[in-house]
Design an enzyme around this catalytic site. Structure first.
Site, mmCIF file in Angstrom:
data_model
loop_
_atom_site.group_PDB
_atom_site.id
_atom_site.type_symbol
_atom_site.label_atom_id
_atom_site.label_comp_id
_atom_site.label_asym_id
_atom_site.label_seq_id
_atom_site.Cartn_x
_atom_site.Cartn_y
_atom_site.Cartn_z
ATOM 1 N N CYS A 66 0.838 -1.200 0.000
ATOM 2 C CA CYS A 66 0.000 0.000 0.000
ATOM 3 C C CYS A 66 0.882 1.263 0.000
ATOM 4 O O CYS A 66 1.516 1.554 -0.982
ATOM 5 C CB CYS A 66 -0.963 -0.052 1.193
ATOM 6 S SG CYS A 66 -2.344 1.059 0.981
ATOM 7 N N HIS B 209 -3.458 -5.290 1.223
ATOM 8 C CA HIS B 209 -2.787 -5.701 2.459
ATOM 9 C C HIS B 209 -2.796 -7.221 2.593
ATOM 10 O O HIS B 209 -3.788 -7.783 3.042
ATOM 11 C CB HIS B 209 -3.489 -5.066 3.671
ATOM 12 C CG HIS B 209 -3.222 -3.615 3.815
ATOM 13 N ND1 HIS B 209 -2.205 -3.121 4.584
ATOM 14 C CD2 HIS B 209 -3.818 -2.539 3.247
ATOM 15 C CE1 HIS B 209 -2.185 -1.806 4.504
ATOM 16 N NE2 HIS B 209 -3.162 -1.425 3.694
ATOM 17 N N GLU C 20 -1.371 -9.005 4.727
ATOM 18 C CA GLU C 20 -1.245 -9.449 6.118
ATOM 19 C C GLU C 20 -2.578 -9.603 6.829
ATOM 20 O O GLU C 20 -2.650 -10.246 7.868
ATOM 21 C CB GLU C 20 -0.338 -8.484 6.902
ATOM 22 C CG GLU C 20 -0.899 -7.084 7.162
ATOM 23 C CD GLU C 20 -0.730 -6.115 5.992
ATOM 24 O OE1 GLU C 20 -0.481 -6.570 4.864
ATOM 25 O OE2 GLU C 20 -0.865 -4.896 6.217
#
Ligand SMILES: Nc1ncnc2c1ncn2[C@@H]1O[C@H](COP(=O)(O)OP(=O)(O)OP(=O)(O)O)[C@@H](O)[C@H]1O
Length: 528
Positions: free
Chosen positions: A92, A179, A181
């Protein structure tokens, strides 16, 4: 181990450095990579390269950020990383800042929101190896790439034509608009692993087991034969530190102090004493301070006031009790975790020292010991899950290692209104019944935190032929991954009926049981 050396990775271990630009999910990146057996370390996003680079660094991840690259004070990485030949992954903001610095153009978003976005892989690349051609990613709908930097190649796009994955081979860079994660990103874990193990070729050398020996060596080096004091709450962190110290040093060197404030759960103090003796504790000080705490709390109903009374008294009891047992340059051990350390300023660029929150936050003792360099923080390189693993490795029972979090002021903030012994006893009993039923139903481990609250009201009920006023107990059970947000646990109605009946049958002073069905936000997990 102490604040200064906590970030020293295990020697000879390959590692991934995460440059933190302030994203709330930076820790998740670290945890996900470590879960794959690769050591990850977080450093300030703007730190000069010489502060963190060495031959152990196999790759670098540039995190997301609440900032936009269009902000005047947008944080920037050390530009030299782009010509070092070291594999880079931008997530990002990490992508936007890189594209911007390398000659691309970033469009500015008016608003920013998170949400799912379908992604389609259009070019083969190692980063998407084993990932399906189409998957749903979790994106921050913020800035995006408008024009690619020279030499960049698009690997994937969203259905709206936004660049989702891009590579800039000259800078050894891969960037993700989404993202990976967060758990909502399908195959995000695979993508992170493709980067760390595939692109970076980092070896899977990290495990708490491998780390233990090194940690013990460092602790011995730091403490020598000085006495070590540890305050233990019975929670996971301080219990694991206790087990670690007792297995690292001769037990006579370790002094363990537990203060029973009278605000503990049922049988908690007895269980803690037994568990510590079993671990070999010799100098064990179990302080009964119930009387002191309850008389100080008499008449107090304001939650903030109650917290202050408990916090201040904790410090003075602690000081009195220590002074009568130890003196001189003993070391103070603390259960500070990696998250505590980074949140205190390490990751975002500050240099603030870590201070364990709650009881010890304003403790003059901690300050004094820290200034004198007499603080041991053996968990400061570890995440909570890793601390639990370490506890298991050291032989702590599952009831301690898997225990739900418990607030510093204990039942003082779960007995709403005035805190008296009688009201604490009622709550202790109700809480114990709730937890017993959860364990019986095999639900305890599926829940982040569950407990009972005693409300400051009386409610009408029927007792035989007459109306009677009784206490009201609220039950709370939430799921969460880090306590920052939480969802209500969805019990079967039959389970709640069972618990309610067990509580009202077992405790004559309770006439009604209610279930709290508020998430966080807007509610907090605790009531006060
Ligand atoms: N009743 C107590 N007696 C002695 N020390 C305590 C007590 N309660 C808390 N402490 C100390 O204060 C520290 C911070 O307490 P807090 O309740 O915030 O726990 P925590 O951060 O969840 O850690 P833990 O998992 O060890 O409870 C504990 O690690 C412990 O060292």
């Amino acid at each position: 181990m102490t604040t200064g050396s906590a970030l020293t990775p295990p020697s000879g271990t390959d590692r991934i450095v995460i440059l933190d630009f302030g994203s709330q999910t930076t820790h998740l990146i670290g945890r996900r990579i470590r879960e794959q057996g690769i050591f990850a370390e977080i450093v300030a996003g703007t730190a000069p390269m010489e502060d963190w680079i060495d031959e152990g660094v196999r790759g670098v991840i540039l995190s997301g950020s609440p900032s936009s690259i269009h902000d005047e004070d947008a944080p920037l990485p050390d530009r030299r990383i782009y010509s070092r030949g070291i594999p880079l992954l931008g997530i990002c903001y990490g992508l936007h800042v890189t594209a911007h610095l390398l000659g691309g153009e970033i469009s500015r978003a008016e608003t920013r929101e998170y949400g799912p976005a379908p992604v389609e892989v259009v070019t083969n690349h190692e980063i998407t190896s084993g990932v399906s051609r189409r998957f749903t990613s979790w994106m921050s709908h913020g800035d995006a790439i408008r024009r690619l930097p020279p030499g960049a190649r698009e690997i994937a796009t969203t259905s709206h034509g936004v660049t989702a994955i891009v590579t800039i081979p000259e800078a050894s860079f891969v960037g993700l608009q989404f993202h990976p994660e967060v758990t909502h990103s399908e195959q995000g874990l695979q993508i992170l692993d493709n980067f760390a193990a595939g692109v970076c070729q980092a070896r899977r050398q990290w495990s708490v087991e491998n780390y233990l020996e090194q940690l013990q060596g460092e602790l011995r080096g730091q403490a020598g034969d000085k006495p070590i004091l540890l305050l233990i709450s019975g929670g996971v962190d301080s219990s694991v530190v206790a087990a670690l110290l007792l297995q690292t040093f001769p037990p006579e060197q370790i002094h363990l102090m537990y203060i029973d404030t009278g605000l503990m759960r049922k049988d908690e103090s007895v269980e803690i004493g037994a568990a510590l003796r079993k671990l070999g504790a010799r100098n064990l000080y179990l302080i009964d301070a119930e009387e002191r705490f309850l008389s100080a709390l008499a008449g107090a109903v304001d939650p903030e006031k109650k917290r202050h009374i408990i916090g201040d008294l904790f410090i003075s009891v602690q000081e009195d009790e220590i002074a009568s047992r130890l003196s001189g340059d003993y070391l103070l051990a603390q259960g500070t975790l990696y998250t505590d350390l980074i949140e205190s300023g390490h990751g975002s660029g500050g240099t603030a020292k870590s201070i364990k929150s709650h009881h010890n936050v304003a403790s003059p003792l901690v300050r004094k010991k820290r200034e004198a360099g007499l603080i041991l923080e053996p968990l400061a390189a570890l995440y909570k899950d890793e601390v639990r693993d370490l506890g298991r490795l050291l032989g702590l029972p599952e009831e301690i290692v898997g225990r739900h979090p418990f607030p510093g002021p204990g039942l003082g903030v779960r007995v709403l209104g005035e805190v008296t012994r009688e009201r604490c006893d009622i709550l202790r009993e109700a809480d114990a019944i709730f937890i017993r039923e959860l364990r019986k139903a095999g639900l305890y481990d599926a829940i982040w935190q569950a407990f009972a609250v005693l409300l400051p009201i009386q409610s009408v009920g029927v007792a035989g032929d007459s109306r009677a006023y009784g206490n009201v107990v609220a039950l709370r059970a939430v799921t969460s991954t880090d306590g920052m947000t939480a969802d209500v646990y969805g019990f079967e109605p039959a389970f709640l009926r069972t618990v309610s009946a067990a509580i009202t049958n077992g405790i004559p002073q309770v006439g009604r049981v209610v279930y709290d069905c508020s998430g966080k936000p807007p509610a907090t997990i605790e009531w006060e």
